[in-house]
Design a protein around this motif. Sequence first.
Motif, short mmCIF file in Angstrom:
data_model
loop_
_atom_site.label_atom_id
_atom_site.label_comp_id
_atom_site.label_asym_id
_atom_site.label_seq_id
_atom_site.Cartn_x
_atom_site.Cartn_y
_atom_site.Cartn_z
N PRO A 147 0.66 -0.94 -0.19
CA PRO A 147 -0.24 -0.72 0.52
C PRO A 147 1.08 1.75 -0.21
CG PRO A 147 0.03 -1.50 1.60
CD PRO A 147 0.79 -1.53 1.13
N PHE A 148 0.42 2.16 -0.72
CA PHE A 148 0.65 3.84 -0.58
C PHE A 148 0.76 4.02 0.71
CE2 PHE A 148 0.30 3.63 -5.34
CZ PHE A 148 1.41 3.51 -5.65
N GLU A 149 1.65 5.47 1.16
CA GLU A 149 1.21 6.12 2.54
C GLU A 149 -0.66 7.16 1.95
OE1 GLU A 149 3.75 8.54 3.56
OE2 GLU A 149 5.17 7.21 3.92
N ALA A 150 -1.14 7.11 1.62
CA ALA A 150 -1.83 7.69 1.03
C ALA A 150 -2.20 7.74 -1.16
CB ALA A 150 -1.83 8.44 0.87
N PRO A 151 -3.26 7.63 -1.16
CA PRO A 151 -4.40 6.98 -3.11
C PRO A 151 -3.44 8.32 -3.32
CG PRO A 151 -5.56 6.84 -1.33
CD PRO A 151 -4.88 7.09 -0.11
N ARG A 152 -3.08 7.76 -4.71
CA ARG A 152 -2.48 8.50 -5.38
C ARG A 152 -3.55 8.41 -7.17
NH1 ARG A 152 4.41 5.54 -5.01
NH2 ARG A 152 4.03 6.31 -3.24
N PRO A 153 -3.43 9.45 -7.24
CA PRO A 153 -4.02 9.89 -8.33
C PRO A 153 -3.17 9.62 -9.85
CG PRO A 153 -3.87 12.18 -7.78
CD PRO A 153 -2.92 10.66 -6.24
N VAL A 154 -3.60 8.40 -10.69
CA VAL A 154 -2.45 8.38 -11.66
C VAL A 154 -3.66 8.41 -13.63
CG1 VAL A 154 -1.75 5.99 -12.60
CG2 VAL A 154 -1.41 6.10 -10.66
N THR A 155 -3.14 9.23 -14.07
CA THR A 155 -3.64 9.17 -14.97
C THR A 155 -3.74 8.03 -16.15
OG1 THR A 155 -4.02 11.77 -14.16
CG2 THR A 155 -4.42 11.01 -16.78
N VAL A 156 -4.60 7.69 -17.36
CA VAL A 156 -4.04 6.83 -17.77
C VAL A 156 -4.83 7.35 -19.33
CG1 VAL A 156 -4.19 5.19 -16.28
CG2 VAL A 156 -6.37 5.18 -17.01
N GLY A 157 -3.90 6.53 -20.36
CA GLY A 157 -4.75 7.43 -21.78
C GLY A 157 -6.24 6.03 -21.54
N ALA A 158 -6.57 6.75 -23.22
CA ALA A 158 -8.33 5.41 -23.18
C ALA A 158 -8.11 4.64 -24.50
CB ALA A 158 -9.68 6.36 -22.83
N SER A 159 -8.87 3.90 -24.55
CA SER A 159 -9.46 3.78 -26.06
C SER A 159 -9.28 5.21 -26.97
CB SER A 159 -10.23 2.23 -25.93
OG SER A 159 -11.35 2.63 -25.29
N VAL A 160 -10.65 5.61 -26.30
CA VAL A 160 -10.90 7.08 -27.31
C VAL A 160 -9.16 7.68 -27.54
CG1 VAL A 160 -12.59 8.31 -27.68
CG2 VAL A 160 -13.64 6.37 -26.93
N GLU A 161 -8.74 8.19 -27.82
CA GLU A 161 -8.31 8.52 -28.68
C GLU A 161 -8.21 10.32 -27.71
OE1 GLU A 161 -5.01 10.94 -32.11
OE2 GLU A 161 -6.90 9.66 -32.99
N SER A 162 -7.65 10.79 -27.45
CA SER A 162 -7.37 12.23 -26.82
C SER A 162 -7.99 11.81 -25.64
CB SER A 162 -7.56 13.25 -27.59
OG SER A 162 -9.62 13.25 -27.45
N LEU A 163 -8.77 11.05 -25.23
CA LEU A 163 -9.20 11.22 -23.56
C LEU A 163 -8.34 10.51 -22.55
CD1 LEU A 163 -12.30 11.30 -22.65
CD2 LEU A 163 -12.27 9.15 -23.23
N GLU A 164 -8.39 11.18 -21.83
CA GLU A 164 -8.12 10.41 -20.21
C GLU A 164 -8.85 9.94 -19.52
OE1 GLU A 164 -3.79 12.34 -20.41
OE2 GLU A 164 -5.30 13.19 -19.40
N HIS A 165 -8.72 8.73 -18.42
CA HIS A 165 -9.17 8.45 -16.92
C HIS A 165 -7.84 8.97 -15.55
CE1 HIS A 165 -12.13 6.91 -18.72
NE2 HIS A 165 -12.09 5.91 -19.72
N VAL A 166 -8.88 8.70 -14.96
CA VAL A 166 -7.97 9.65 -13.55
C VAL A 166 -7.99 8.46 -12.51
CG1 VAL A 166 -7.15 11.04 -11.78
CG2 VAL A 166 -7.20 11.93 -13.90
N TYR A 167 -7.37 7.98 -11.89
CA TYR A 167 -8.31 6.94 -10.94
C TYR A 167 -7.26 7.17 -9.66
CZ TYR A 167 -10.31 3.84 -14.59
OH TYR A 167 -11.46 3.76 -15.10
N ASP A 168 -7.84 6.73 -8.59
CA ASP A 168 -6.55 6.17 -7.09
C ASP A 168 -6.33 4.69 -7.04
OD1 ASP A 168 -7.03 9.61 -6.37
OD2 ASP A 168 -8.97 8.58 -5.04
N SER A 169 -4.77 4.82 -6.88
CA SER A 169 -4.73 3.62 -6.93
C SER A 169 -3.74 3.69 -5.11
CB SER A 169 -3.05 3.70 -7.95
OG SER A 169 -2.40 2.76 -7.38
N PRO A 170 -4.57 2.40 -4.54
CA PRO A 170 -3.69 2.61 -3.17
C PRO A 170 -2.86 1.64 -3.00
CG PRO A 170 -5.64 1.13 -4.61
CD PRO A 170 -5.17 1.82 -5.59
N GLY A 171 -2.37 1.24 -4.38
CA GLY A 171 -0.78 0.94 -3.68
C GLY A 171 -0.57 0.04 -5.15
N GLN A 172 0.61 -1.00 -5.06
CA GLN A 172 0.79 -1.80 -6.05
C GLN A 172 0.97 -3.97 -5.45
OE1 GLN A 172 5.32 -0.81 -6.36
NE2 GLN A 172 3.76 0.27 -8.34
#
Length: 273
Positions: A147-172
Amino acid sequence: MTVQDIDRGSFTAEWERWHRQKEDVLAGPHGFLAITGLHWLTEEPTRFEDAPGAWSSTAEGVAVELADDEELVLDGQVLRGRHDFGIIAERDSLYPAAGDAVIEVAKRGGHDIVRPRHPGNALRTSFTRTPAYAPDPRWVVAGRFLPFEAPRPVTVGASVESLEHVYDSPGQVEFELDGTAHRLTAFNGTAPGSLLVLFTDRTSGVTTYAANRVVQIAAPDADGRVSVDFNRAGNLPCAYTDLATCPLPPAENRLPVAIEAGEKIPLERGGRG
């Protein structure tokens, strides 16, 4: 428990039940294979061939203007004339019915969309199955959650060009394959405490879908231990249709090994059994 300890008959039966349930959702009357259009809303009220009403998106949210001979039904309430759906949260959806169809109203990547789902869509009615590797217990690997000390926002691409998603990651999630350690960034799963991992590997674009696959992981135990079952590495909707907005894996989730387990390239994309 070792691979030798696993009852292969029960293991295969459980996998087949998982795969069947997944396909039932995908190919259900209003599943992703029923989608006929992906419409991006603007301030200008716009009509679409596969949905009643004129749809718009403003700072106040999504609205539809229905003609006198049109109606929608949402949670048992008949909608006529103008209806304001309000502001829809990211990754949320509403599903008003229009006859035997439903009109998904959603927000993806900060954009309001309308995505009609018609049971008679040819992609759905012609669907047979998704090819997959035969389930093999050797692809169930022990790992641990870091786990991370606190959730980290992670920006990823999408199957639609130029679209992005942001998810909070709790860890690895860390695990070993053939003596080599790997770490994958995890997102929150659907069940409380569970994890979701998007990834690609050396089979991607060869026998499995090029853009992404996803594996769900049950909540870690008290010591952080998890089990990663790559036999249940599944396709996302974008593997079947261009009308999906699926997230792509973070850059660090591109495994340098071949995960010869889980679902393969769909037949609809030229895959083979």
